[in-house]
Design a protein around this motif. Structure first.
Motif, PDB file in Angstrom:
ATOM      1  N   ASP A  35     -26.210 -72.469  88.879  1.00 34.20           N
ATOM      2  CA  ASP A  35     -26.863 -73.614  88.537  1.00 34.20           C
ATOM      3  C   ASP A  35     -27.043 -74.457  89.849  1.00 34.20           C
ATOM      4  O   ASP A  35     -28.546 -74.916  90.029  1.00 34.20           O
ATOM      5  CB  ASP A  35     -25.675 -74.786  88.045  1.00 34.20           C
ATOM      6  CG  ASP A  35     -25.410 -73.979  86.367  1.00 34.20           C
ATOM      7  OD1 ASP A  35     -26.271 -73.313  85.838  1.00 34.20           O
ATOM      8  OD2 ASP A  35     -24.172 -74.514  85.967  1.00 34.20           O
ATOM      9  N   LEU A  38     -30.135 -72.439  91.247  1.00 27.85           N
ATOM     10  CA  LEU A  38     -31.601 -72.627  90.413  1.00 27.85           C
ATOM     11  C   LEU A  38     -31.995 -74.043  90.607  1.00 27.85           C
ATOM     12  O   LEU A  38     -33.109 -74.323  90.717  1.00 27.85           O
ATOM     13  CB  LEU A  38     -31.009 -72.462  89.205  1.00 27.85           C
ATOM     14  CG  LEU A  38     -30.923 -70.918  88.573  1.00 27.85           C
ATOM     15  CD1 LEU A  38     -30.568 -70.857  87.135  1.00 27.85           C
ATOM     16  CD2 LEU A  38     -32.248 -70.111  89.177  1.00 27.85           C
ATOM     17  N   GLU A  39     -31.056 -75.151  91.021  1.00 24.00           N
ATOM     18  CA  GLU A  39     -31.639 -76.488  91.120  1.00 24.00           C
ATOM     19  C   GLU A  39     -32.074 -76.440  92.896  1.00 24.00           C
ATOM     20  O   GLU A  39     -33.311 -77.072  92.646  1.00 24.00           O
ATOM     21  CB  GLU A  39     -30.420 -77.523  91.202  1.00 24.00           C
ATOM     22  CG  GLU A  39     -30.848 -78.755  91.657  1.00 24.00           C
ATOM     23  CD  GLU A  39     -31.875 -79.342  90.569  1.00 24.00           C
ATOM     24  OE1 GLU A  39     -32.495 -80.427  90.983  1.00 24.00           O
ATOM     25  OE2 GLU A  39     -31.951 -79.098  89.405  1.00 24.00           O
ATOM     26  N   VAL A  41     -33.893 -73.784  93.847  1.00 18.53           N
ATOM     27  CA  VAL A  41     -35.003 -73.120  93.629  1.00 18.53           C
ATOM     28  C   VAL A  41     -35.960 -74.230  93.161  1.00 18.53           C
ATOM     29  O   VAL A  41     -37.278 -74.133  93.542  1.00 18.53           O
ATOM     30  CB  VAL A  41     -34.925 -72.076  92.654  1.00 18.53           C
ATOM     31  CG1 VAL A  41     -36.325 -71.605  91.814  1.00 18.53           C
ATOM     32  CG2 VAL A  41     -34.135 -71.018  93.323  1.00 18.53           C
ATOM     33  N   ARG A  42     -35.822 -75.078  91.946  1.00 17.05           N
ATOM     34  CA  ARG A  42     -36.573 -75.823  91.404  1.00 17.05           C
ATOM     35  C   ARG A  42     -36.994 -77.121  92.711  1.00 17.05           C
ATOM     36  O   ARG A  42     -38.271 -77.234  92.804  1.00 17.05           O
ATOM     37  CB  ARG A  42     -35.698 -76.736  90.404  1.00 17.05           C
ATOM     38  CG  ARG A  42     -36.771 -77.820  89.721  1.00 17.05           C
ATOM     39  CD  ARG A  42     -35.951 -78.675  88.755  1.00 17.05           C
ATOM     40  NE  ARG A  42     -35.229 -79.756  89.810  1.00 17.05           N
ATOM     41  CZ  ARG A  42     -35.444 -80.551  90.578  1.00 17.05           C
ATOM     42  NH1 ARG A  42     -37.062 -80.944  90.635  1.00 17.05           N
ATOM     43  NH2 ARG A  42     -34.744 -81.463  91.224  1.00 17.05           N
ATOM     44  N   PHE A  43     -36.190 -77.486  93.441  1.00 21.31           N
ATOM     45  CA  PHE A  43     -36.529 -78.371  94.536  1.00 21.31           C
ATOM     46  C   PHE A  43     -37.304 -77.766  95.672  1.00 21.31           C
ATOM     47  O   PHE A  43     -38.341 -78.454  95.807  1.00 21.31           O
ATOM     48  CB  PHE A  43     -35.223 -78.973  95.220  1.00 21.31           C
ATOM     49  CG  PHE A  43     -35.506 -79.855  96.320  1.00 21.31           C
ATOM     50  CD1 PHE A  43     -35.648 -81.171  96.234  1.00 21.31           C
ATOM     51  CD2 PHE A  43     -35.335 -79.484  97.802  1.00 21.31           C
ATOM     52  CE1 PHE A  43     -36.263 -82.057  97.299  1.00 21.31           C
ATOM     53  CE2 PHE A  43     -35.714 -80.451  98.496  1.00 21.31           C
ATOM     54  CZ  PHE A  43     -35.945 -81.702  98.520  1.00 21.31           C
ATOM     55  N   ARG A  45     -39.535 -75.330  95.023  1.00 20.23           N
ATOM     56  CA  ARG A  45     -40.840 -75.049  94.634  1.00 20.23           C
ATOM     57  C   ARG A  45     -41.547 -76.586  94.504  1.00 20.23           C
ATOM     58  O   ARG A  45     -42.832 -76.706  94.839  1.00 20.23           O
ATOM     59  CB  ARG A  45     -40.909 -74.677  93.223  1.00 20.23           C
ATOM     60  CG  ARG A  45     -40.445 -72.986  93.350  1.00 20.23           C
ATOM     61  CD  ARG A  45     -40.315 -72.309  92.029  1.00 20.23           C
ATOM     62  NE  ARG A  45     -40.252 -70.953  91.839  1.00 20.23           N
ATOM     63  CZ  ARG A  45     -39.752 -69.991  91.226  1.00 20.23           C
ATOM     64  NH1 ARG A  45     -39.135 -70.696  90.166  1.00 20.23           N
ATOM     65  NH2 ARG A  45     -39.577 -68.760  91.614  1.00 20.23           N
ATOM     66  N   GLN A  46     -40.887 -77.642  94.235  1.00 19.15           N
ATOM     67  CA  GLN A  46     -41.599 -78.820  94.093  1.00 19.15           C
ATOM     68  C   GLN A  46     -41.969 -79.169  95.410  1.00 19.15           C
ATOM     69  O   GLN A  46     -43.089 -79.715  95.846  1.00 19.15           O
ATOM     70  CB  GLN A  46     -40.483 -79.798  93.445  1.00 19.15           C
ATOM     71  CG  GLN A  46     -40.918 -81.226  93.618  1.00 19.15           C
ATOM     72  CD  GLN A  46     -39.969 -82.033  93.451  1.00 19.15           C
ATOM     73  OE1 GLN A  46     -38.673 -81.954  93.137  1.00 19.15           O
ATOM     74  NE2 GLN A  46     -40.108 -83.432  93.166  1.00 19.15           N
ATOM     75  N   ALA A  60     -37.919 -69.420  97.413  1.00 16.94           N
ATOM     76  CA  ALA A  60     -37.414 -69.823  96.271  1.00 16.94           C
ATOM     77  C   ALA A  60     -37.428 -68.758  95.247  1.00 16.94           C
ATOM     78  O   ALA A  60     -36.344 -68.507  94.221  1.00 16.94           O
ATOM     79  CB  ALA A  60     -38.109 -71.117  95.721  1.00 16.94           C
ATOM     80  N   GLU A  64     -34.047 -67.010  93.257  1.00 16.16           N
ATOM     81  CA  GLU A  64     -34.160 -67.044  91.763  1.00 16.16           C
ATOM     82  C   GLU A  64     -34.007 -65.535  91.076  1.00 16.16           C
ATOM     83  O   GLU A  64     -33.218 -65.324  90.405  1.00 16.16           O
ATOM     84  CB  GLU A  64     -35.308 -67.692  91.106  1.00 16.16           C
ATOM     85  CG  GLU A  64     -35.520 -67.493  89.537  1.00 16.16           C
ATOM     86  CD  GLU A  64     -36.608 -68.296  88.810  1.00 16.16           C
ATOM     87  OE1 GLU A  64     -36.317 -69.200  88.159  1.00 16.16           O
ATOM     88  OE2 GLU A  64     -37.504 -68.210  89.599  1.00 16.16           O
TER      89      GLU A  64
END
Length: 105
Positions: A35, A38-39, A41-43, A45-46, A60, A64
């Motif tokens: 978890d 993946l957070e 990874v999200r950050f 990519r942003q 990222a 993932e």
């Protein structure tokens, strides 16, 4: 994917995020907790979109993929690891001690 490979990817992404976004991450926790990984990874990519940093998006994606490939290897308690090392050492014959004749080596 081996845990060391996931750790290497997490470490590389950690360095990129530190340089590009000033964000400090926990690389070992990225490997152990999907978890959290993946957070991150999200950050990443942003921030890749915001900062026009394609290398962030690339790493990222690698993290993932590593998270979804295989679960991390379970950690063994230190006591179990130490006990196993002691058992192995006790099972092996003692090393030969060189014998010297007189004072000649």
């Amino acid at each position: 994917m081996a845990g060391t490979d996931r750790l290497a990817i997490a470490a590389h992404l950690h360095v990129l995020l530190r340089r590009k976004a000033g964000r400090v991450t926990d690389t070992e926790w990225m490997v152990a907790n999907a978890d959290y990984a993946l957070e991150i990874v999200r950050f990443a990519r942003q921030r890749a979109v915001q900062d026009n940093a394609p290398e962030l998006a690339e790493w990222a994606g690698r993290l993932e993929q590593a998270v979804h490939e295989t679960p991390p290897e379970p950690r063994r308690p230190l006591l179990d690891t130490a006990a196993q090392a002691v058992r192995q050492r006790m099972a092996s014959p003692p090393p030969e001690v060189p014998r010297y004749i007189g004072g000649i080596r």
